[in-house]
Design a protein around this motif. Structure first.
Motif, PDB file in Angstrom:
ATOM      1  N   PRO A   1       0.815  -1.217   0.000  1.00 12.10           N
ATOM      2  CA  PRO A   1       0.000   0.000   0.000  1.00 12.10           C
ATOM      3  C   PRO A   1       0.849   1.267   0.000  1.00 12.10           C
ATOM      4  O   PRO A   1       0.484   2.264  -0.640  1.00 12.10           O
ATOM      5  CB  PRO A   1      -0.810  -0.121   1.298  1.00 12.10           C
ATOM      6  CG  PRO A   1      -0.825  -1.564   1.615  1.00 12.10           C
ATOM      7  CD  PRO A   1       0.495  -2.078   1.156  1.00 12.10           C
TER       8      PRO A   1
ATOM      9  N   ALA B   1     -10.655   3.180  -2.209  1.00  7.94           N
ATOM     10  CA  ALA B   1      -9.806   2.257  -1.454  1.00  7.94           C
ATOM     11  C   ALA B   1     -10.638   1.179  -0.783  1.00  7.94           C
ATOM     12  O   ALA B   1     -10.280  -0.011  -0.787  1.00  7.94           O
ATOM     13  CB  ALA B   1      -8.988   3.026  -0.417  1.00  7.94           C
TER      14      ALA B   1
ATOM     15  N   ILE C   1     -11.750  -1.403  -3.353  1.00 13.55           N
ATOM     16  CA  ILE C   1     -10.655  -2.276  -3.786  1.00 13.55           C
ATOM     17  C   ILE C   1     -10.338  -3.312  -2.713  1.00 13.55           C
ATOM     18  O   ILE C   1     -10.095  -4.484  -3.017  1.00 13.55           O
ATOM     19  CB  ILE C   1      -9.419  -1.426  -4.125  1.00 13.55           C
ATOM     20  CG1 ILE C   1      -9.694  -0.562  -5.349  1.00 13.55           C
ATOM     21  CG2 ILE C   1      -8.199  -2.315  -4.371  1.00 13.55           C
ATOM     22  CD1 ILE C   1      -8.663   0.519  -5.589  1.00 13.55           C
ATOM     23  N   LEU C   2     -10.331  -2.904  -1.456  1.00 15.52           N
ATOM     24  CA  LEU C   2     -10.079  -3.857  -0.379  1.00 15.52           C
ATOM     25  C   LEU C   2     -11.178  -4.912  -0.303  1.00 15.52           C
ATOM     26  O   LEU C   2     -10.915  -6.074   0.028  1.00 15.52           O
ATOM     27  CB  LEU C   2      -9.964  -3.119   0.960  1.00 15.52           C
ATOM     28  CG  LEU C   2      -8.697  -2.291   1.144  1.00 15.52           C
ATOM     29  CD1 LEU C   2      -8.809  -1.428   2.399  1.00 15.52           C
ATOM     30  CD2 LEU C   2      -7.463  -3.185   1.227  1.00 15.52           C
TER      31      LEU C   2
ATOM     32  N   CYS D   1      -3.451  -5.659  -5.525  1.00 14.70           N
ATOM     33  CA  CYS D   1      -4.644  -5.138  -4.859  1.00 14.70           C
ATOM     34  C   CYS D   1      -4.265  -4.137  -3.776  1.00 14.70           C
ATOM     35  O   CYS D   1      -4.846  -3.047  -3.699  1.00 14.70           O
ATOM     36  CB  CYS D   1      -5.444  -6.295  -4.263  1.00 14.70           C
ATOM     37  SG  CYS D   1      -6.900  -5.792  -3.334  1.00 14.70           S
TER      38      CYS D   1
ATOM     39  N   ALA E   1      -5.141  -0.106  -3.684  1.00 12.99           N
ATOM     40  CA  ALA E   1      -5.837   0.498  -2.549  1.00 12.99           C
ATOM     41  C   ALA E   1      -5.017   1.631  -1.958  1.00 12.99           C
ATOM     42  O   ALA E   1      -5.549   2.688  -1.592  1.00 12.99           O
ATOM     43  CB  ALA E   1      -6.134  -0.563  -1.488  1.00 12.99           C
TER      44      ALA E   1
ATOM     45  N   SER F   1     -12.026  -2.641   4.706  1.00 10.84           N
ATOM     46  CA  SER F   1     -12.860  -2.103   3.638  1.00 10.84           C
ATOM     47  C   SER F   1     -14.055  -1.329   4.191  1.00 10.84           C
ATOM     48  O   SER F   1     -14.331  -0.196   3.779  1.00 10.84           O
ATOM     49  CB  SER F   1     -13.352  -3.247   2.743  1.00 10.84           C
ATOM     50  OG  SER F   1     -14.352  -2.793   1.851  1.00 10.84           O
TER      51      SER F   1
ATOM     52  N   CYS G   1     -13.073   2.038   5.710  1.00 16.40           N
ATOM     53  CA  CYS G   1     -12.830   3.075   4.709  1.00 16.40           C
ATOM     54  C   CYS G   1     -14.133   3.602   4.109  1.00 16.40           C
ATOM     55  O   CYS G   1     -14.295   4.818   3.921  1.00 16.40           O
ATOM     56  CB  CYS G   1     -11.939   2.530   3.599  1.00 16.40           C
ATOM     57  SG  CYS G   1     -10.221   2.268   4.069  1.00 16.40           S
TER      58      CYS G   1
END
Length: 390
Positions: free
Chosen positions: A52, A83, A86-87, A102, A106, A165, A168
């Motif tokens: 990340p 983000a 994507i997570l 991935c 993110a 996820s 966020c």
């Protein structure tokens, strides 16, 4: 909502957003034991933990320019929301390379949390309040790592990514609902026209901040596995004690910001903290296999994160609102370039010479940072505490 309440609400939501971003950007080290159990090597796990941060490097300046043009509210909500999405996809991905991609994507999206909020603080808070306000904002980084330390060691990888996820996505929604841009001010209220990079002051702050990242990420990435491998701690217990250390780091950032407001300087406190980090890393390296290492490790975790808010305040104030997004983008790019390189490089040092050697290798970096910090330039020019006064 009154102006006074609005600015503190904006700061609180900005802190929440940054906490959510930092929990996955800098907290994946707390998944290393689980990754090792899946058969990965320490080097592979270190690369995944750094992915990340590597992703951040590709978008920080672009997010900063976007914040300067369109405002932090849009940037924070879009970046953090992406983000989180994507997570969520990452919960269904297997394979080291696919996971690394991935995590990097993110990180690239979540970089928005680092390129924003500086301009919000410049706009909503007066000069004599900014050290404290930025200190509060910057407590989000150790708080995010503390959340990861408390939650991730006890979860399977997919469950951990789902938690991150949701965190966020909720934070992105809060930004969209609550955050508002400060009222525009006359151009004269900002730093004089022209690039703030015409003098070396900002470059030296960026360089010192990047050097200070090395001990911070040495401790943040390998503290858990150090306690497990060298001192035979259980991962969950180690995570809890390290979370306490991260909370201490958050309080240290807050205290450093308050201190800088009182003394009218960002750079003098930053230099003193850099020297303190040098000392505690030396103690940790010398006492790696003794009980004193536990205390030194916790103290290093607290001290190594504490100067970050001072540097961010100085960068935002020297740059002014017109340049703050881009300047904070450069600041974060420099820091995260070093942050991305530190875990895999130290993994090689640990494999070759052990943790004591790795911790010893970090000592030179805060010492060099203390020499680079532009204390004299701060006095000769205008102190950050008075620059860009509202």
């Amino acid at each position: 909502m009154s102006t006074g309440r609005r600015r503190w609400a904006v700061l609180a939501i900005g802190m929440t957003a940054m906490t959510a971003g930092c929990a996955f950007q800098f907290g994946l080290a707390y998944l290393i034991p689980a990754l090792l159990d899946e058969g990965l090597s320490l080097g592979q796990a270190g690369l995944l933990a750094a992915a990340p941060t590597a992703g951040l490097l590709t978008t920080l300046i672009a997010w900063g320019a976007a914040a300067d043009r369109w405002g932090e509210r849009r940037v924070l909500a879009i970046g953090l929301g992406a983000a989180g999405a994507i997570l969520a996809v990452g919960t269904r991905i297997d394979g080291t390379v696919a996971l690394g991609v991935c995590f990097a994507l993110a990180g690239a999206a979540g970089a928005a949390v680092h390129a924003s909020s500086g301009r919000l603080i410049l706009g909503w808070f007066a000069a004599h309040e900014r050290g404290l306000a930025m200190g509060l904002r910057q407590t989000a980084q150790p708080l995010g790592v503390a959340v990861a330390a408390l939650v991730l060691p006890s979860l399977a990888r997919s469950a951990a990514l789902l938690f991150l996820s949701v965190f966020c996505l909720v934070a992105a929604a809060m930004v969209a609902i609550v955050v508002r841009e400060p009222a525009a001010r006359p151009a004269a209220a900002d730093v004089p026209a022209g690039s703030p990079y015409c003098t070396p002051v900002l470059w030296r702050v960026h360089a010192a901040s990047a050097l200070l990242i090395v001990p911070q990420f040495a401790v943040a990435t390998y503290a858990l596995v150090f306690l497990v491998d060298v001192h035979s701690w259980e991962p969950a217990a180690a995570g809890r004690i390290l979370a306490i250390g991260q909370i201490g780091g958050a309080l240290a950032r807050l205290g450093a910001g308050w201190w800088s407001d009182r003394v009218g300087s960002r750079m003098r406190p930053m230099r003193l903290v850099a020297l303190a980090i040098t000392l505690v890393m030396a103690v940790l390296a010398a006492g790696t296999h003794t009980p004193v290492a536990i205390t030194a490790l916790l103290l290093a975790g607290v001290l190594s994160v504490s100067p970050n808010g001072l540097a961010f305040t100085a960068v935002a104030e020297y740059a002014g609102r017109a340049w703050a997004g881009r300047a904070l983008g450069v600041q974060n790019t420099a820091q995260n370039a070093v942050a991305a390189a530190t875990p895999p490089l130290l993994a090689g040092v640990i494999s070759a010479g052990g943790y004591g050697t790795a911790f010893a290798a970090t000592i030179a970096f805060p010492l060099l940072a203390a020499a680079v910090i532009p204390v004299s330039a701060e006095v000769a020019d205008r102190t950050p505490a008075t620059r860009g006064t509202a």
